[in-house]
Design an enzyme around this catalytic site. Structure first.
Site, mmCIF file in Angstrom:
data_model
loop_
_atom_site.group_PDB
_atom_site.id
_atom_site.type_symbol
_atom_site.label_atom_id
_atom_site.label_comp_id
_atom_site.label_asym_id
_atom_site.label_seq_id
_atom_site.Cartn_x
_atom_site.Cartn_y
_atom_site.Cartn_z
ATOM 1 N N GLN A 110 14.248 32.381 28.166
ATOM 2 C CA GLN A 110 13.816 31.833 29.298
ATOM 3 C C GLN A 110 14.584 31.687 30.614
ATOM 4 O OE1 GLN A 110 11.138 27.964 27.977
ATOM 5 N NE2 GLN A 110 12.447 28.345 26.489
ATOM 6 N N ASP A 113 19.949 33.325 33.816
ATOM 7 C CA ASP A 113 21.432 33.449 34.207
ATOM 8 C C ASP A 113 21.872 34.919 33.838
ATOM 9 O OD1 ASP A 113 22.122 31.055 31.608
ATOM 10 O OD2 ASP A 113 22.002 33.071 31.357
ATOM 11 N N HIS A 128 11.695 35.346 32.396
ATOM 12 C CA HIS A 128 11.339 34.728 33.640
ATOM 13 C C HIS A 128 12.184 35.117 34.715
ATOM 14 C CE1 HIS A 128 10.236 30.621 31.403
ATOM 15 N NE2 HIS A 128 9.207 31.614 31.377
ATOM 16 N N CYS A 136 11.257 41.776 47.439
ATOM 17 C CA CYS A 136 10.563 41.761 48.832
ATOM 18 C C CYS A 136 9.296 41.247 48.997
ATOM 19 C CB CYS A 136 10.860 43.097 49.615
ATOM 20 S SG CYS A 136 10.253 43.128 51.235
ATOM 21 N N CYS A 177 15.132 42.223 53.243
ATOM 22 C CA CYS A 177 15.059 43.649 52.258
ATOM 23 C C CYS A 177 15.730 44.563 52.976
ATOM 24 C CB CYS A 177 13.590 43.911 52.611
ATOM 25 S SG CYS A 177 13.148 45.382 51.588
ATOM 26 N N CYS A 182 12.424 48.202 56.121
ATOM 27 C CA CYS A 182 11.306 47.117 55.971
ATOM 28 C C CYS A 182 11.967 45.748 56.331
ATOM 29 C CB CYS A 182 11.435 47.166 54.361
ATOM 30 S SG CYS A 182 10.252 45.678 53.984
ATOM 31 N N CYS A 264 25.211 24.121 20.483
ATOM 32 C CA CYS A 264 24.828 25.385 19.750
ATOM 33 C C CYS A 264 26.118 26.480 19.776
ATOM 34 C CB CYS A 264 23.564 26.212 20.367
ATOM 35 S SG CYS A 264 24.029 26.551 22.210
HETATM 36 C C1 BV8 Z 1 1.956 30.116 33.814
HETATM 37 C C2 BV8 Z 1 12.396 30.513 36.190
HETATM 38 C C3 BV8 Z 1 0.024 30.950 34.046
HETATM 39 C C4 BV8 Z 1 12.712 29.937 37.603
HETATM 40 C C5 BV8 Z 1 11.042 29.040 35.171
HETATM 41 C C6 BV8 Z 1 -0.208 23.061 36.528
HETATM 42 C C7 BV8 Z 1 -0.017 23.783 37.608
HETATM 43 C C8 BV8 Z 1 0.698 25.245 37.270
HETATM 44 C C9 BV8 Z 1 1.068 25.544 36.015
HETATM 45 C C10 BV8 Z 1 1.115 24.691 35.147
HETATM 46 C C11 BV8 Z 1 0.593 23.520 35.235
HETATM 47 N N1 BV8 Z 1 0.734 22.525 34.088
HETATM 48 C C12 BV8 Z 1 1.415 23.525 33.181
HETATM 49 C C13 BV8 Z 1 1.343 24.717 33.880
HETATM 50 C C14 BV8 Z 1 2.087 25.847 33.136
HETATM 51 C C15 BV8 Z 1 3.407 25.924 33.518
HETATM 52 C C16 BV8 Z 1 4.342 24.751 32.511
HETATM 53 O O1 BV8 Z 1 4.565 25.136 31.420
HETATM 54 N N2 BV8 Z 1 4.713 23.751 33.254
HETATM 55 C C17 BV8 Z 1 5.485 22.752 32.561
HETATM 56 C C18 BV8 Z 1 6.562 22.020 33.350
HETATM 57 C C19 BV8 Z 1 4.569 21.916 31.923
HETATM 58 N N3 BV8 Z 1 3.966 27.020 33.124
HETATM 59 C C20 BV8 Z 1 3.888 28.004 34.304
HETATM 60 O O2 BV8 Z 1 3.733 27.923 35.321
HETATM 61 C C21 BV8 Z 1 4.364 29.595 33.955
HETATM 62 N N4 BV8 Z 1 3.082 30.369 34.258
HETATM 63 O O3 BV8 Z 1 1.645 29.400 32.946
HETATM 64 O O4 BV8 Z 1 1.220 30.922 34.043
HETATM 65 C C22 BV8 Z 1 -0.671 30.033 35.030
HETATM 66 C C23 BV8 Z 1 -0.725 30.374 36.325
HETATM 67 C C24 BV8 Z 1 -1.262 29.455 37.442
HETATM 68 C C25 BV8 Z 1 -1.678 28.082 36.876
HETATM 69 C C26 BV8 Z 1 -1.628 27.946 35.732
HETATM 70 C C27 BV8 Z 1 -1.118 28.517 34.639
HETATM 71 C C28 BV8 Z 1 5.597 29.943 34.279
HETATM 72 C C29 BV8 Z 1 6.749 29.007 33.737
HETATM 73 C C30 BV8 Z 1 8.249 29.679 34.314
HETATM 74 C C31 BV8 Z 1 8.821 28.726 35.016
HETATM 75 N N5 BV8 Z 1 10.108 29.393 35.621
HETATM 76 N N6 BV8 Z 1 12.239 29.547 35.067
HETATM 77 C C32 BV8 Z 1 14.020 29.117 37.760
HETATM 78 O O5 BV8 Z 1 14.827 29.113 36.697
HETATM 79 O O6 BV8 Z 1 14.292 28.930 38.866
HETATM 80 S S1 BV8 Z 1 11.197 27.747 33.865
HETATM 81 C C33 BV8 Z 1 12.508 27.069 33.635
HETATM 82 O O7 BV8 Z 1 12.607 25.972 32.973
HETATM 83 C C34 BV8 Z 1 13.470 27.805 32.527
HETATM 84 O O8 BV8 Z 1 13.210 29.244 32.587
HETATM 85 C C35 BV8 Z 1 12.815 27.199 31.174
HETATM 86 O O9 BV8 Z 1 11.769 27.775 30.873
HETATM 87 C C36 BV8 Z 1 12.448 25.860 31.793
HETATM 88 C C37 BV8 Z 1 13.621 24.915 31.201
HETATM 89 O O10 BV8 Z 1 13.223 24.712 29.938
HETATM 90 P P1 BV8 Z 1 14.639 25.052 28.935
HETATM 91 O O11 BV8 Z 1 15.308 26.254 29.026
HETATM 92 O O12 BV8 Z 1 13.958 24.357 27.637
HETATM 93 O O13 BV8 Z 1 15.425 23.948 29.406
HETATM 94 P P2 BV8 Z 1 15.501 22.174 29.215
HETATM 95 O O14 BV8 Z 1 16.516 21.768 30.323
HETATM 96 O O15 BV8 Z 1 14.108 21.819 29.571
HETATM 97 O O16 BV8 Z 1 15.976 21.843 27.915
HETATM 98 C C38 BV8 Z 1 17.391 22.539 27.513
HETATM 99 C C39 BV8 Z 1 17.327 22.220 25.891
HETATM 100 O O17 BV8 Z 1 18.731 22.429 25.431
HETATM 101 C C40 BV8 Z 1 17.097 20.427 25.584
HETATM 102 O O18 BV8 Z 1 16.261 20.594 24.303
HETATM 103 C C41 BV8 Z 1 18.371 20.187 25.257
HETATM 104 O O19 BV8 Z 1 18.509 19.305 24.244
HETATM 105 C C42 BV8 Z 1 19.060 21.360 24.694
HETATM 106 N N7 BV8 Z 1 20.781 21.566 24.947
HETATM 107 C C43 BV8 Z 1 21.257 21.215 25.811
HETATM 108 N N8 BV8 Z 1 22.480 21.513 25.700
HETATM 109 C C44 BV8 Z 1 22.620 22.038 24.526
HETATM 110 C C45 BV8 Z 1 21.399 22.070 24.031
HETATM 111 N N9 BV8 Z 1 21.019 22.772 22.655
HETATM 112 C C46 BV8 Z 1 22.170 23.138 22.099
HETATM 113 N N10 BV8 Z 1 23.407 23.209 22.318
HETATM 114 C C47 BV8 Z 1 23.756 22.578 23.485
HETATM 115 N N11 BV8 Z 1 25.106 22.692 24.147
HETATM 116 ZN ZN ZN Z 2 10.882 45.439 51.617
#
Ligand code: BV8
Ligand code: ZN
Length: 273
Positions: A110, A113, A128, A136, A177, A182, A264
């Site tokens: 996900q 980076d 993602h 663009c 771009c 463009c 991890c």
């Molecule tokens: C989609 C790129 C169909 C960008 C990311 C209402 C309106 C619109 C959409 C929705 C809605 N309700 C729900 C949705 C769907 C939405 C969604 O799921 N929302 C969530 C918030 C409920 N999903 C979407 O919109 C997706 N598209 O569904 O399309 C659609 C279309 C229109 C309308 C509806 C549906 C697109 C989702 C992608 C978003 N882009 N990233 C950017 O990065 O800037 S998401 C981004 O956040 C990340 O990529 C990742 O996916 C997410 C973060 O989650 P994690 O990676 O799990 O990170 P987090 O901090 O949460 O957790 C870290 C974990 O690590 C913790 O558990 C922690 O304990 C652990 N940890 C920490 N340190 C350690 C460790 N573990 C081990 N060792 C360590 N040292």
């Molecule tokens: Zn362009």
């Protein structure tokens, strides 16, 4: 309630791991935490007063492209200065070892980076997109961009502290771009909330998940869909799922065969050795 295993049961995991022929590893922000990359929901999850879900959206970019570019510029600079940690390198090493044995080992991340690639993993599916790519808005050109800063106007901008005020950079000075004449406004080539994942990437993720015989889930809170549904889909086929996290993520705990609590950077190298 799933069996609760901790590091002492790594022997039981090794029994399953050595028999597996097709392993899929799902990673989230936690796999990069020990490389100094703030996670989304941890204490470092805020940039200024915003959460990622406030800024990683098409609406936010339309409303204030300068603020969103400051956010992404900051994250690009953090990531470009970051190195893979022991979890990333253990995954890259496991891919090399298992591939040589004719076994499949794929990372579905996900994260945007690029640290799995930097660590030497090659079977990486970036669900993602990538902070190091731009798209663009006008001609849709997608290209790698590692310029630091990505444009002169963003030099020294994007400081994360809550008191920093927005730079309100005029759009003509934001990243533009370079394809031909463009000059369209560029956006980060990442999937924002409310945007669909690339259909080809999603199909590949689903193919990998439906073919695997072991699924590892590393460093994700499993709340963002569709990625959060991947491990449950593997478990529904009776595939063992092992979680590596510093806390129990509510979504997956019922389906776990293994759960390794801890950073991890420690738990993954021990499990994959
Ligand atoms: C989609 C790129 C169909 C960008 C990311 C209402 C309106 C619109 C959409 C929705 C809605 N309700 C729900 C949705 C769907 C939405 C969604 O799921 N929302 C969530 C918030 C409920 N999903 C979407 O919109 C997706 N598209 O569904 O399309 C659609 C279309 C229109 C309308 C509806 C549906 C697109 C989702 C992608 C978003 N882009 N990233 C950017 O990065 O800037 S998401 C981004 O956040 C990340 O990529 C990742 O996916 C997410 C973060 O989650 P994690 O990676 O799990 O990170 P987090 O901090 O949460 O957790 C870290 C974990 O690590 C913790 O558990 C922690 O304990 C652990 N940890 C920490 N340190 C350690 C460790 N573990 C081990 N060792 C360590 N040292
Ligand atoms: Zn362009």
């Amino acid at each position: 309630m799933a069996k609760r295993v901790c590091l002492s049961d790594v022997k039981a995991f090794h029994e399953v791991f050595k028999k597996s022929k097709n392993i899929v590893v799902l990673t989230g922000a936690g796999v990069s935490a020990e490389s100094g990359i703030p996670t989304f929901r941890g204490s470092g999850g805020f940039w200024r007063k915003y959460q990622a879900t406030d800024l990683a959206t098409p609406t936010a970019f339309k409303r204030d492209p300068s603020l969103v570019w400051e956010f992404y510029h900051y994250r690009r600079e953090v990531v470009m200065a970051a190195s893979p940690n022991k979890a990333h390198t253990a995954l890259a090493e496991a891919e090399r070892r298992l591939t040589a044995e004719g076994r499949q080992f794929n990372v579905v991340t996900q994260n945007v980076d690029g640290l799995h690639l930097k660590a030497g993993s090659s079977n990486v599916l970036e669900l993602h997109g990538s902070l190091m790519k731009t798209r663009c808005l006008k001609c849709e050109d997608v290209r790698e961009n590692r310029d630091s800063p990505i444009c002169p106007a963003l030099e020294g901008r994007g400081l994360p502290d809550v008191n920093s005020c927005s730079s309100s950079i005029p759009t003509e000075q934001l990243p533009r771009c370079q394809s031909g004449s463009c000059n369209g406004l560029l956006r980060p080539h990442v999937v924002w909330f409310g945007e669909n994942l690339d259909s080809g990437v999603l199909a590949e993720a689903e193919r990998l998940l439906s073919a695997c015989d072991l699924c590892l889930v590393i460093g994700t809170s499993s709340v963002v869909y569709p990625a959060a549904a991947f491990a449950p889909s593997a478990a529904a086929r009776g595939i063992p799922v092992a979680e590596f996290n510093i806390e129990e993520s509510p979504t997956v705990h019922d389906l776990l065969s293994f759960y390794f609590k801890g950073p991890c950077g420690t738990t993954v190298p021990e499990a994959l050795s």
